[in-house]
Scaffold this motif. Sequence first.
Motif, PDB file in Angstrom:
ATOM      1  N   ASN B  18       0.795  -1.235   0.000  1.00 43.91           N
ATOM      2  CA  ASN B  18       0.000   0.000   0.000  1.00 43.91           C
ATOM      3  C   ASN B  18       0.827   1.285   0.000  1.00 43.91           C
ATOM      4  O   ASN B  18       0.339   2.330   0.419  1.00 43.91           O
ATOM      5  N   VAL B  19       2.093   1.162  -0.430  1.00 48.51           N
ATOM      6  CA  VAL B  19       2.885   2.398  -0.485  1.00 48.51           C
ATOM      7  C   VAL B  19       2.502   3.189  -1.737  1.00 48.51           C
ATOM      8  O   VAL B  19       2.021   2.628  -2.722  1.00 48.51           O
ATOM      9  N   ASP B  20       2.737   4.479  -1.666  1.00 44.46           N
ATOM     10  CA  ASP B  20       2.357   5.359  -2.778  1.00 44.46           C
ATOM     11  C   ASP B  20       3.344   5.275  -3.929  1.00 44.46           C
ATOM     12  O   ASP B  20       4.488   4.884  -3.747  1.00 44.46           O
ATOM     13  N   SER B  21       2.876   5.682  -5.091  1.00 44.57           N
ATOM     14  CA  SER B  21       3.793   5.839  -6.228  1.00 44.57           C
ATOM     15  C   SER B  21       3.750   7.305  -6.650  1.00 44.57           C
ATOM     16  O   SER B  21       2.904   8.058  -6.185  1.00 44.57           O
ATOM     17  N   PHE B  22       4.638   7.676  -7.548  1.00 45.90           N
ATOM     18  CA  PHE B  22       4.632   9.068  -8.011  1.00 45.90           C
ATOM     19  C   PHE B  22       3.431   9.305  -8.930  1.00 45.90           C
ATOM     20  O   PHE B  22       2.846   8.357  -9.456  1.00 45.90           O
ATOM     21  N   PHE B  26       5.974  10.686 -14.364  1.00 41.94           N
ATOM     22  CA  PHE B  26       7.134  11.034 -13.546  1.00 41.94           C
ATOM     23  C   PHE B  26       8.412  11.012 -14.391  1.00 41.94           C
ATOM     24  O   PHE B  26       9.235  11.931 -14.323  1.00 41.94           O
ATOM     25  N   SER B  27       8.560   9.966 -15.216  1.00 42.36           N
ATOM     26  CA  SER B  27       9.795   9.851 -16.020  1.00 42.36           C
ATOM     27  C   SER B  27       9.923  11.022 -17.006  1.00 42.36           C
ATOM     28  O   SER B  27      11.030  11.505 -17.260  1.00 42.36           O
ATOM     29  N   THR B  28       8.774  11.489 -17.523  1.00 38.54           N
ATOM     30  CA  THR B  28       8.804  12.632 -18.453  1.00 38.54           C
ATOM     31  C   THR B  28       9.287  13.883 -17.722  1.00 38.54           C
ATOM     32  O   THR B  28      10.096  14.657 -18.250  1.00 38.54           O
ATOM     33  N   ARG B  29       8.826  14.048 -16.474  1.00 38.38           N
ATOM     34  CA  ARG B  29       9.260  15.222 -15.692  1.00 38.38           C
ATOM     35  C   ARG B  29      10.753  15.152 -15.397  1.00 38.38           C
ATOM     36  O   ARG B  29      11.457  16.155 -15.475  1.00 38.38           O
ATOM     37  N   VAL B  30      11.208  13.933 -15.083  1.00 43.91           N
ATOM     38  CA  VAL B  30      12.648  13.773 -14.792  1.00 43.91           C
ATOM     39  C   VAL B  30      13.464  14.097 -16.041  1.00 43.91           C
ATOM     40  O   VAL B  30      14.459  14.832 -15.968  1.00 43.91           O
ATOM     41  N   MET B  31      13.034  13.566 -17.190  1.00 42.33           N
ATOM     42  CA  MET B  31      13.794  13.798 -18.423  1.00 42.33           C
ATOM     43  C   MET B  31      13.835  15.284 -18.774  1.00 42.33           C
ATOM     44  O   MET B  31      14.855  15.790 -19.245  1.00 42.33           O
ATOM     45  N   ARG B  33      13.789  17.709 -16.629  1.00 42.70           N
ATOM     46  CA  ARG B  33      14.759  18.337 -15.703  1.00 42.70           C
ATOM     47  C   ARG B  33      16.192  17.987 -16.074  1.00 42.70           C
ATOM     48  O   ARG B  33      17.089  18.806 -15.902  1.00 42.70           O
ATOM     49  N   VAL B  34      16.386  16.766 -16.563  1.00 41.12           N
ATOM     50  CA  VAL B  34      17.742  16.359 -16.985  1.00 41.12           C
ATOM     51  C   VAL B  34      18.209  17.270 -18.110  1.00 41.12           C
ATOM     52  O   VAL B  34      19.342  17.764 -18.101  1.00 41.12           O
ATOM     53  N   ARG B  35      17.300  17.510 -19.065  1.00 39.68           N
ATOM     54  CA  ARG B  35      17.653  18.382 -20.204  1.00 39.68           C
ATOM     55  C   ARG B  35      17.954  19.806 -19.720  1.00 39.68           C
ATOM     56  O   ARG B  35      18.922  20.428 -20.148  1.00 39.68           O
ATOM     57  N   ALA B  37      18.945  20.705 -16.734  1.00 37.19           N
ATOM     58  CA  ALA B  37      20.193  20.711 -15.964  1.00 37.19           C
ATOM     59  C   ALA B  37      21.397  20.693 -16.901  1.00 37.19           C
ATOM     60  O   ALA B  37      22.377  21.403 -16.675  1.00 37.19           O
TER      61      ALA B  37
END
Lengths: 187, 106
Positions: B18-22, B26-31, B33-35, B37
Amino acid sequence: MKTAVSDTELIRQVLAGDENAFRQIVERYSNRIAAIVTGMLGRGQDADDVGQETFIRLYQSLPKIRGESSLGTYLTRIAINLCVDAIRKKWRWRYWFWMEDSEEILPPELTIENGAAIESGERKEIVHRALQALDPKHRAVVVLRMIEGYSTKETAEFLHIPMGTVLSRLSRAQERLRVMLKPWVEE
Amino acid sequence: MKHEEMPNKRLCEFLKSNVDSFDPYFSTRVMARVRTAAADQEAWITNLWKTFRRVAVTAALAACILVAHNISTQWQYRSDSNAMEMILGIPPATFATTIQYVGLWL
């Protein structure tokens, strides 16, 4: 049948300039990092930001990774450190800008009525509130030891505390969780 | 070896399932931010290089002016001294000048 590409191969591809390989790493580990980050910080923008920052730090340190530990362990270490920093910042902020409404400082209490049949969303809410009701130090042990399944020794290494402290925190946290989650987790 | 306390199995299972997920994407947001950065880092290096170039050119010009000044002012009465000493404006290293400088400091 398509076989999963190993972490080492994905890292090699990222270093060769393949952006899509990094996306695969993010997708492979996002649930694991989400469990740690939301377990430690709760839901919301803070958790999402720390989750993103975890992967950004990984991306920046990829050329330095020497394969001494697995990628999952490496990411867990980054996530735990960032969560501890975020909690420290939050508490410092609250200390300096102490508001009269002290209820905001207290952890949310579990006041859900005991029900036999509950939806998955409700169960998540119950777990979320139970974790948030724990002290952050105890919460970190619960996340690593009970949710992520690391050993006592590994948990102690992640948190830079003695094994005995891990055991005592785990025992205390379990005691509280047992009381809070009793209706849903039958002994 | 220390006793390894095993966490309550049912409690672990309940927490794990029952733990939460993002939130989605999420991966699109990370990518994204990677760009950002990577672009930020590139811009920072470019700015650093531009600043260095400006400072380096200015310092080189100042050095040239000083050398020209030294040569033009000391050309007539220091024809006997070393060329490098003249360019750098260093006084001739004789016993008399040494005594003179030591006397100044004391």
